[in-house]
Design a protein around this motif. Structure first.
Motif, PDB file in Angstrom:
ATOM      1  N   PHE A  25       0.808  -1.208   0.000  1.00  0.00           N
ATOM      2  CA  PHE A  25       0.000   0.000   0.000  1.00  0.00           C
ATOM      3  C   PHE A  25       0.848   1.269   0.000  1.00  0.00           C
ATOM      4  O   PHE A  25       0.483   2.258  -0.633  1.00  0.00           O
ATOM      5  N   VAL A  26       1.973   1.254   0.672  1.00  0.00           N
ATOM      6  CA  VAL A  26       2.873   2.409   0.641  1.00  0.00           C
ATOM      7  C   VAL A  26       3.404   2.605  -0.773  1.00  0.00           C
ATOM      8  O   VAL A  26       3.440   3.728  -1.292  1.00  0.00           O
ATOM      9  N   GLN A  28       2.010   1.670  -3.601  1.00  0.00           N
ATOM     10  CA  GLN A  28       0.906   2.137  -4.450  1.00  0.00           C
ATOM     11  C   GLN A  28       0.640   3.622  -4.222  1.00  0.00           C
ATOM     12  O   GLN A  28       0.364   4.362  -5.161  1.00  0.00           O
ATOM     13  N   LYS A  29       0.706   4.063  -2.986  1.00  0.00           N
ATOM     14  CA  LYS A  29       0.461   5.481  -2.677  1.00  0.00           C
ATOM     15  C   LYS A  29       1.534   6.355  -3.303  1.00  0.00           C
ATOM     16  O   LYS A  29       1.237   7.400  -3.882  1.00  0.00           O
ATOM     17  N   LEU A  30       2.782   5.933  -3.230  1.00  0.00           N
ATOM     18  CA  LEU A  30       3.868   6.707  -3.820  1.00  0.00           C
ATOM     19  C   LEU A  30       3.759   6.751  -5.335  1.00  0.00           C
ATOM     20  O   LEU A  30       4.056   7.764  -5.960  1.00  0.00           O
ATOM     21  N   GLN A  31       3.339   5.663  -5.938  1.00  0.00           N
ATOM     22  CA  GLN A  31       3.231   5.598  -7.392  1.00  0.00           C
ATOM     23  C   GLN A  31       2.068   6.424  -7.923  1.00  0.00           C
ATOM     24  O   GLN A  31       2.098   6.872  -9.056  1.00  0.00           O
ATOM     25  N   SER A  32       1.037   6.611  -7.138  1.00  0.00           N
ATOM     26  CA  SER A  32      -0.159   7.265  -7.638  1.00  0.00           C
ATOM     27  C   SER A  32      -0.178   8.769  -7.398  1.00  0.00           C
ATOM     28  O   SER A  32      -1.195   9.403  -7.588  1.00  0.00           O
ATOM     29  N   THR A  33       0.933   9.357  -6.975  1.00  0.00           N
ATOM     30  CA  THR A  33       0.994  10.793  -6.771  1.00  0.00           C
ATOM     31  C   THR A  33       0.928  11.493  -8.119  1.00  0.00           C
ATOM     32  O   THR A  33       1.744  11.222  -8.996  1.00  0.00           O
ATOM     33  N   SER A 102       0.908  10.016 -13.394  1.00  0.00           N
ATOM     34  CA  SER A 102       1.467   9.914 -12.038  1.00  0.00           C
ATOM     35  C   SER A 102       2.987   9.966 -12.080  1.00  0.00           C
ATOM     36  O   SER A 102       3.605   9.534 -13.053  1.00  0.00           O
TER      37      SER A 102
END
Length: 131
Positions: A25-26, A28-33, A102
């Motif tokens: 999840f971390v 995915q969060k970094l990739q979706s910025t 992204s």
């Protein structure tokens, strides 16, 4: 021989599983910025940097040319996304890639040596190139 799974083994497996889920999840969060701009390079040289979000414009069409001035690729930037809509290469893999928006996402056209990369718009602290 009958081996039983003990409490320590179960606890270890749960910790590993939890770490994997949290890491996923971390990541995915970094990739979706969402990014702010795209940098286009041709044969390793920066061709141009373009904003993903522009006010008052519908779509920005960028014709990417090679060293002799021939248009090799066409990039369209619209609604915060960059999409390669045409290329003169034989495989057209870059045209078939999805639109990018992204940070860190790229579109690559290997035959024409074109790379389109989404960035956050801030200058990197270290900029190096190796040969």
């Amino acid at each position: 021989m009958d081996k039983k799974v003990g409490k320590k083994e179960i606890l270890l497996l749960l910790i590993i599983f939890a770490a994997a889920v949290i890491g996923y999840f971390v990541f995915q969060k970094l990739q979706s910025t969402p990014g702010a701009q795209v940098k286009v390079t041709v044969d390793g040289t920066v061709y141009g940097t373009y904003d993903l979000y522009t006010t008052g414009e519908k779509a920005k069409k960028i014709q990417i040319k090679n060293a002799d001035g021939t248009v090799t690729n066409t990039l369209v930037i619209e609604n915060g996304k960059a999409d390669m809509i045409s290329a003169d290469c034989p495989d057209k893999l870059c045209v078939n890639q999805h639109a990018i928006s992204s940070n860190g996402e790229t579109i690559v056209c290997l035959p024409n040596k074109v790379v389109v990369e989404v960035e956050d718009g801030e200058e990197a602290q270290f900029d190096t190139q190796t040969k």
